[in-house]
Write a protein that holds these residues in place. Structure first.
Motif, PDB file in Angstrom:
ATOM      1  N   MET A  52       0.805  -1.213   0.000  1.00  0.00           N
ATOM      2  CA  MET A  52       0.000   0.000   0.000  1.00  0.00           C
ATOM      3  C   MET A  52       0.844   1.272   0.000  1.00  0.00           C
ATOM      4  O   MET A  52       0.437   2.309  -0.531  1.00  0.00           O
ATOM      5  CB  MET A  52      -0.956  -0.010   1.195  1.00  0.00           C
ATOM      6  N   ASP A  53       2.040   1.220   0.553  1.00  0.00           N
ATOM      7  CA  ASP A  53       2.896   2.409   0.581  1.00  0.00           C
ATOM      8  C   ASP A  53       3.708   2.573  -0.695  1.00  0.00           C
ATOM      9  O   ASP A  53       4.408   3.568  -0.866  1.00  0.00           O
ATOM     10  CB  ASP A  53       3.824   2.379   1.791  1.00  0.00           C
ATOM     11  N   LYS A 173      -6.415  -2.121   7.164  1.00  0.00           N
ATOM     12  CA  LYS A 173      -7.417  -2.921   7.862  1.00  0.00           C
ATOM     13  C   LYS A 173      -8.714  -3.066   7.060  1.00  0.00           C
ATOM     14  O   LYS A 173      -9.387  -4.096   7.157  1.00  0.00           O
ATOM     15  CB  LYS A 173      -7.721  -2.300   9.226  1.00  0.00           C
ATOM     16  N   VAL A 174      -9.075  -2.055   6.284  1.00  0.00           N
ATOM     17  CA  VAL A 174     -10.387  -2.068   5.620  1.00  0.00           C
ATOM     18  C   VAL A 174     -10.308  -2.350   4.120  1.00  0.00           C
ATOM     19  O   VAL A 174     -11.343  -2.551   3.478  1.00  0.00           O
ATOM     20  CB  VAL A 174     -11.118  -0.728   5.842  1.00  0.00           C
ATOM     21  N   GLU A 175      -9.107  -2.363   3.551  1.00  0.00           N
ATOM     22  CA  GLU A 175      -8.980  -2.500   2.094  1.00  0.00           C
ATOM     23  C   GLU A 175      -9.653  -3.757   1.559  1.00  0.00           C
ATOM     24  O   GLU A 175     -10.425  -3.706   0.588  1.00  0.00           O
ATOM     25  CB  GLU A 175      -7.507  -2.498   1.676  1.00  0.00           C
ATOM     26  N   VAL A 179     -12.693  -3.620  -1.224  1.00  0.00           N
ATOM     27  CA  VAL A 179     -12.457  -4.165  -2.560  1.00  0.00           C
ATOM     28  C   VAL A 179     -13.461  -5.264  -2.878  1.00  0.00           C
ATOM     29  O   VAL A 179     -14.065  -5.291  -3.965  1.00  0.00           O
ATOM     30  CB  VAL A 179     -11.017  -4.694  -2.683  1.00  0.00           C
ATOM     31  N   SER A 180     -13.670  -6.172  -1.928  1.00  0.00           N
ATOM     32  CA  SER A 180     -14.622  -7.262  -2.134  1.00  0.00           C
ATOM     33  C   SER A 180     -16.040  -6.725  -2.324  1.00  0.00           C
ATOM     34  O   SER A 180     -16.777  -7.165  -3.219  1.00  0.00           O
ATOM     35  CB  SER A 180     -14.575  -8.219  -0.940  1.00  0.00           C
ATOM     36  N   HIS A 181     -16.439  -5.767  -1.490  1.00  0.00           N
ATOM     37  CA  HIS A 181     -17.784  -5.187  -1.572  1.00  0.00           C
ATOM     38  C   HIS A 181     -18.005  -4.495  -2.921  1.00  0.00           C
ATOM     39  O   HIS A 181     -19.061  -4.679  -3.557  1.00  0.00           O
ATOM     40  CB  HIS A 181     -17.974  -4.187  -0.435  1.00  0.00           C
ATOM     41  N   MET A 182     -17.046  -3.718  -3.367  1.00  0.00           N
ATOM     42  CA  MET A 182     -17.192  -3.006  -4.638  1.00  0.00           C
ATOM     43  C   MET A 182     -17.262  -3.981  -5.809  1.00  0.00           C
ATOM     44  O   MET A 182     -18.095  -3.823  -6.717  1.00  0.00           O
ATOM     45  CB  MET A 182     -16.033  -2.025  -4.828  1.00  0.00           C
ATOM     46  N   ALA A 236     -11.833   6.671   6.529  1.00  0.00           N
ATOM     47  CA  ALA A 236     -13.280   6.880   6.470  1.00  0.00           C
ATOM     48  C   ALA A 236     -13.697   7.599   5.194  1.00  0.00           C
ATOM     49  O   ALA A 236     -14.875   7.555   4.809  1.00  0.00           O
ATOM     50  CB  ALA A 236     -13.736   7.674   7.693  1.00  0.00           C
ATOM     51  N   GLU A 237     -12.770   8.253   4.524  1.00  0.00           N
ATOM     52  CA  GLU A 237     -13.101   8.993   3.305  1.00  0.00           C
ATOM     53  C   GLU A 237     -13.269   8.098   2.092  1.00  0.00           C
ATOM     54  O   GLU A 237     -13.848   8.525   1.091  1.00  0.00           O
ATOM     55  CB  GLU A 237     -12.008  10.028   3.005  1.00  0.00           C
ATOM     56  N   ILE A 238     -12.797   6.850   2.147  1.00  0.00           N
ATOM     57  CA  ILE A 238     -12.747   6.028   0.949  1.00  0.00           C
ATOM     58  C   ILE A 238     -14.127   5.751   0.368  1.00  0.00           C
ATOM     59  O   ILE A 238     -14.340   5.842  -0.841  1.00  0.00           O
ATOM     60  CB  ILE A 238     -11.980   4.703   1.223  1.00  0.00           C
TER      61      ILE A 238
END
Length: 255
Positions: A52-53, A173-175, A179-182, A236-238
């Motif tokens: 991610m970085d 933690k949320v990626e 990704v799966s949801h989208m 939270a902005e994603i």
């Protein structure tokens, strides 16, 4: 040497953006290592995946000659860049200089890299699951960017990689869930990201990976980058950003 260095330009935002695109869209690279005993350099084509970085990781077999070379001497270089159409010497390429560090297979980092790699190269599970395969982190604080004729730059780690801050930890933690949801519930929006916002060809596009600066979309062997209008300031902005991007794409499509 001094004359060669003078040919390089001062690092600017164009160079950083070019390097970011190369790092984020990389699927393969050319790894250069030092042969044990002789010390002679030799190269090999390897798969790559950015964390991610932006740090690049390489899955390697413990049985391969280049892995054995890295175990003897971790110093190496990694050349990134696709040839594309036309003269390949006019296309950007990035040469990272550093050392390779093995990632433990039972670590959270390995699990994340495995998921990110499979998202970009679905058939890779055929060899990643073999017990002798492991990911190696390309630790680099210096790179040389050749952006084409007359565009040569020296880059530092700060020019290429995102800081290991709270935002990165939150997004890690949320990626996977996002990704799966989208991909499963909002495939139409994902398709609009690719075809309207990124102006790519139509097809069953999927989000492969997300980071604070944008997302990577995959269709078969095709991988494209789509940056956010502004980088995220919090995890939270994603979701609002993804919703807004879908709205923007629908407006463009309609008008």
């Amino acid at each position: 040497m001094a004359e060669a260095k003078n040919l390089r330009l001062d690092t600017n935002d164009e160079a950083r953006s070019m390097a970011e695109t190369l790092l984020r869209t990389v699927r393969y690279g050319t790894l250069a290592v030092l042969e044990p005993g002789s010390g002679h350099p030799f190269t090999s084509r390897v798969g790559c995946v950015p964390d991610m970085d932006g740090t690049v990781y390489i899955p390697l077999s413990g049985l391969s000659a280049h892995t054995k070379a890295l175990m003897a001497d971790p110093r190496c270089s990694l050349l990134l860049g696709e040839t594309g159409k036309g003269d390949p010497l006019t296309n950007p390429r990035l040469s990272l200089k550093g050392r390779a560090v093995r990632v433990e297979r039972d670590s959270d980092t390995h699990a994340r890299l495995y998921r990110r790699y499979i998202a970009r190269q679905k058939k890779a599970g055929l060899y990643l699951d073999l017990p002798d395969f492991a990911f190696y982190r390309m630790e680099s604080d210096h790179a040389f960017l050749n952006g084409g004729f007359g565009k040569a730059f020296d880059l530092t780690g700060a020019d290429m990689f995102l800081p290991q801050d709270e935002l990165l930890g939150e997004l890690i933690k949320v990626e996977e869930g996002i990704v799966s949801h989208m991909n499963e519930d909002h495939g139409e929006a994902v398709g609009l990201y690719a075809t309207v916002l990124a102006e790519a060809e139509a097809g069953p596009w999927r989000i492969a990976t997300i980071d604070p600066r944008g997302l990577d979309l995959v269709l078969g062997e095709r991988l494209i980058r789509l940056n956010f209008a502004t980088p995220l300031k919090s995890a939270a902005e994603i979701r609002p950003v993804l919703v807004e991007m879908a709205k923007e794409a629908r407006v463009k499509l309609a008008g």
